[in-house]
Design a protein around this motif. Structure first.
Motif, PDB file in Angstrom:
ATOM      1  N   ASP A  91      47.403 -44.339   2.823  1.00 42.23           N
ATOM      2  CA  ASP A  91      46.497 -43.706   1.860  1.00 42.23           C
ATOM      3  C   ASP A  91      45.156 -44.418   1.710  1.00 42.23           C
ATOM      4  OD1 ASP A  91      48.384 -41.782   1.297  1.00 42.23           O
ATOM      5  OD2 ASP A  91      49.339 -43.013  -0.250  1.00 42.23           O
ATOM      6  N   ARG A 139      42.618 -34.615   3.594  1.00 44.16           N
ATOM      7  CA  ARG A 139      42.752 -34.942   2.168  1.00 44.16           C
ATOM      8  C   ARG A 139      41.389 -35.232   1.537  1.00 44.16           C
ATOM      9  NH1 ARG A 139      47.078 -39.717   2.685  1.00 44.16           N
ATOM     10  NH2 ARG A 139      45.811 -40.114   4.531  1.00 44.16           N
ATOM     11  N   LYS A 140      41.353 -35.238   0.228  1.00 45.66           N
ATOM     12  CA  LYS A 140      40.171 -35.706  -0.493  1.00 45.66           C
ATOM     13  C   LYS A 140      40.046 -37.215  -0.342  1.00 45.66           C
ATOM     14  CE  LYS A 140      39.929 -32.140  -4.023  1.00 45.66           C
ATOM     15  NZ  LYS A 140      40.091 -31.843  -5.456  1.00 45.66           N
ATOM     16  N   SER A 193      37.835 -41.027  -1.605  1.00 44.03           N
ATOM     17  CA  SER A 193      36.851 -41.784  -2.384  1.00 44.03           C
ATOM     18  C   SER A 193      36.470 -43.029  -1.609  1.00 44.03           C
ATOM     19  CB  SER A 193      37.451 -42.249  -3.717  1.00 44.03           C
ATOM     20  OG  SER A 193      37.659 -41.170  -4.568  1.00 44.03           O
ATOM     21  N   ARG A 197      32.169 -39.741  -3.274  1.00 47.28           N
ATOM     22  CA  ARG A 197      33.214 -38.782  -2.906  1.00 47.28           C
ATOM     23  C   ARG A 197      32.754 -37.801  -1.824  1.00 47.28           C
ATOM     24  NH1 ARG A 197      37.371 -37.931  -6.491  1.00 47.28           N
ATOM     25  NH2 ARG A 197      37.476 -39.385  -8.230  1.00 47.28           N
ATOM     26  N   GLU A 225      39.915 -44.425  -0.109  1.00 47.57           N
ATOM     27  CA  GLU A 225      41.238 -43.990  -0.569  1.00 47.57           C
ATOM     28  C   GLU A 225      41.365 -42.479  -0.401  1.00 47.57           C
ATOM     29  OE1 GLU A 225      41.925 -47.496  -3.924  1.00 47.57           O
ATOM     30  OE2 GLU A 225      41.997 -45.376  -4.514  1.00 47.57           O
ATOM     31  N   PHE A 226      42.517 -42.058   0.083  1.00 47.72           N
ATOM     32  CA  PHE A 226      42.781 -40.618   0.274  1.00 47.72           C
ATOM     33  C   PHE A 226      43.748 -40.136  -0.792  1.00 47.72           C
ATOM     34  CE2 PHE A 226      41.863 -42.418   4.457  1.00 47.72           C
ATOM     35  CZ  PHE A 226      40.767 -41.647   4.804  1.00 47.72           C
ATOM     36  N   SER A 227      43.620 -38.892  -1.204  1.00 38.82           N
ATOM     37  CA  SER A 227      44.545 -38.376  -2.223  1.00 38.82           C
ATOM     38  C   SER A 227      44.686 -36.863  -2.077  1.00 38.82           C
ATOM     39  CB  SER A 227      44.027 -38.703  -3.621  1.00 38.82           C
ATOM     40  OG  SER A 227      42.763 -38.111  -3.812  1.00 38.82           O
TER      41      SER A 227
END
Lengths: 257, 257, 257
Positions: free
Chosen positions: A164, A195-196, A198, A207, A255-257
């Motif tokens: 992640d 994924r989204k 940051s 972002r 970071e991916f989420s």
């Protein structure tokens, strides 16, 4: 017309650059000599490797690149010639070559040709030019010395890729104070999986990855992949490094989420 | 292909260097123009002479060297062309030529060809290039003006050699802050006669001449003959001049015993 | 042999200059690449225009000049190629072209050829070089895009000429801290009509225009027309700008009586 490039920490004030160019032209008047940079901070082989790595692929195959930084030969650090993807590199194996190439280069040779002068502090002029001219005249790299598989290893900070998160580092601050990281577009795309994300450093968060500096207003922070594919954090017409307090080797995370 | 080199205090920020290069290429598209240095401190002809003296012997014979520093012509200082050991030098006889050569040069000519512009502040572009192109096309130096034996004399600090001591001076501080003196290897060898020696400056003493910087540990002082044969005091990967408080024109002695 | 010049704010420390030169040589090995300056202060298109305007007329006709400053394309600022008096100029129409030429240039083309890379932050390498090589190979400017009459207008400060006074401005401070104004010799001669004059700035007054710096003693103020015909205020061997407190855009007047 053979191209010989020069990368060094000699600066432009003294006679060093001209002495090397004169020596090249004395031995090969038809050579095209191109400066990569002579403003590498003294002894900073990581910076020299970064600059040359981002410049040399733009040159035609067959180009010969002299690395004039920390060139003194010693028991630990030998003079070395490398052939890689059609380019030639001549320098001292002080770790710089391991920083220059992602993979082991195609051919590595310990230089054994003699130098012409009795002085040992200016190998670029007295030995590397000689090797460069041999290559430019069509000699094979094997004729310059002994093939080897060994290179002094210096570890380039590589990004750590987890499920992640990508943990990267600042590699270079350029003249505009743009912040260039070791996170490439390829690494980012492979890890992202739609994924989204940051981008996080110090107390900042971004972002979005833009296409150009002017995608944001002057003075605002922008993240983009630079012209060599590295993630860059910049300020449109501002000095990101100074203003954000981010310097070489500082961490940057995605970071991916 | 004729080589024309440029040495000046013009810096790289302004249009001056490019204006001269454009003028050369307009008159001789096949010329190879090489920068010696443009970062000579303004008006410092001793520094300019030092840099060119250490660079030009590396160039092929027939090269033409333009000296673009303090070039304004006056009653005292004329425009001059010099031929010496197969090289040509074009500049203003403000004392720089007497600093450039150990001995009287082979031929000295007072430049009499006209300049093409009405302005008198940019002789390098408006007059020296014209002279350089004439020489590059094979004209004899005598065709450019009047032969003379006179040069404005500026006294280069020369080492004083006595029975048991050489008294020299610091000539130049390079980009690494290495300290380069006017004591040459030839002078040292001739005076030494197999005796022990001490190199003395300020409160320091060195009893050994090394072959390379890395003969001592990083941060330690080393004395060696540099790649042009001048005695140099340096620090392995350090800034000798700043740290030892030794600057241009300071004295350095070698005592024999 | 085609000449391609480079003017930019890239500095000499990073890989940018070399990346562009390598790309040129990869596409056109016989090109002669000449640096105008890479030390333009970041984003300062007025300074870039001043430097190039004073350098390019010295180059032969047919030369191609790449302007590598504020190059990002946007809705407001397009990529543009210009032909003027036999020279070619490639850059972004951010106002720089209106600062470069006194009159409307001969031909203006909106560049439509594609760039080869997916990155948009290094147009000089990825698009301008391609256009330059097309021109160098003899393509007509019309083949590179759409002819237009429009240029983004930035107003260069022009001198105001009244019956008894010329009101001008400082345009540029050079490496010697000479003060270069926008009052040309032509303007001065046309307005003067054989009258006496005073050059006035801050609390200073000069009543004479000299031919050379050495017309006054070292450290004294001198006014002269520089080698491009602009009125210049200097100090013989001194730093006029710093010592007189005169900087870019400050006013300077010539009163006639």
């Amino acid at each position: 017309m053979p191209i010989i490039t020069l990368t060094s920490d000699w600066g432009l004030k003294d006679h060093y650059v001209a002495a090397v160019k004169g020596t090249i032209l004395s031995n090969m008047p038809e050579a095209i000599v191109v400066d990569i940079s002579h403003d590498i901070p003294p002894f900073e082989i990581e910076q020299a490797a970064f600059v040359l790595r981002n410049a040399y692929p733009n040159f035609p195959k067959g180009s010969i690149h002299i690395l004039g930084i920390n060139t003194e030969e010693s028991d630990k650090f030998g003079h070395t010639v490398i052939e890689h993807e059609g380019h030639f590199f001549i320098g001292t194996d002080n770790g710089i070559f391991s920083l220059l190439f992602e993979l082991k280069p195609d051919k590595i040779v310990e230089l054994t040709i003699n130098q012409d002068s009795d002085y040992f502090t200016f190998s670029s002029r007295d030995r590397f030019v000689k090797a460069a001219v041999h290559l430019a005249r069509g000699k094979k790299i094997e004729e310059l010395g002994q093939l080897t598989n060994q290179l002094v290893e210096k570890s380039l900070l590589r990004p750590v890729i987890e499920e992640d998160v990508i943990k990267g580092h600042v590699m270079y601050i350029d003249v505009y104070e743009n912040i260039i990281t070791n996170i490439t577009e390829d690494i980012f795309k492979a890890a992202r999986k739609n994924r989204k994300f940051s981008i996080l450093f110090r107390s900042y968060e971004i972002r979005k990855i833009s296409r150009s500096y002017t995608d944001v207003a002057p003075g605002e922070i922008v993240a983009l992949f630079d012209s060599n594919g590295n993630l860059e954090v910049a300020m449109n017409q501002g000095n990101a490094s100074g203003l954000l307090g981010l310097d070489r080797k500082d961490m940057i995370r995605i970071e991916f989420s």
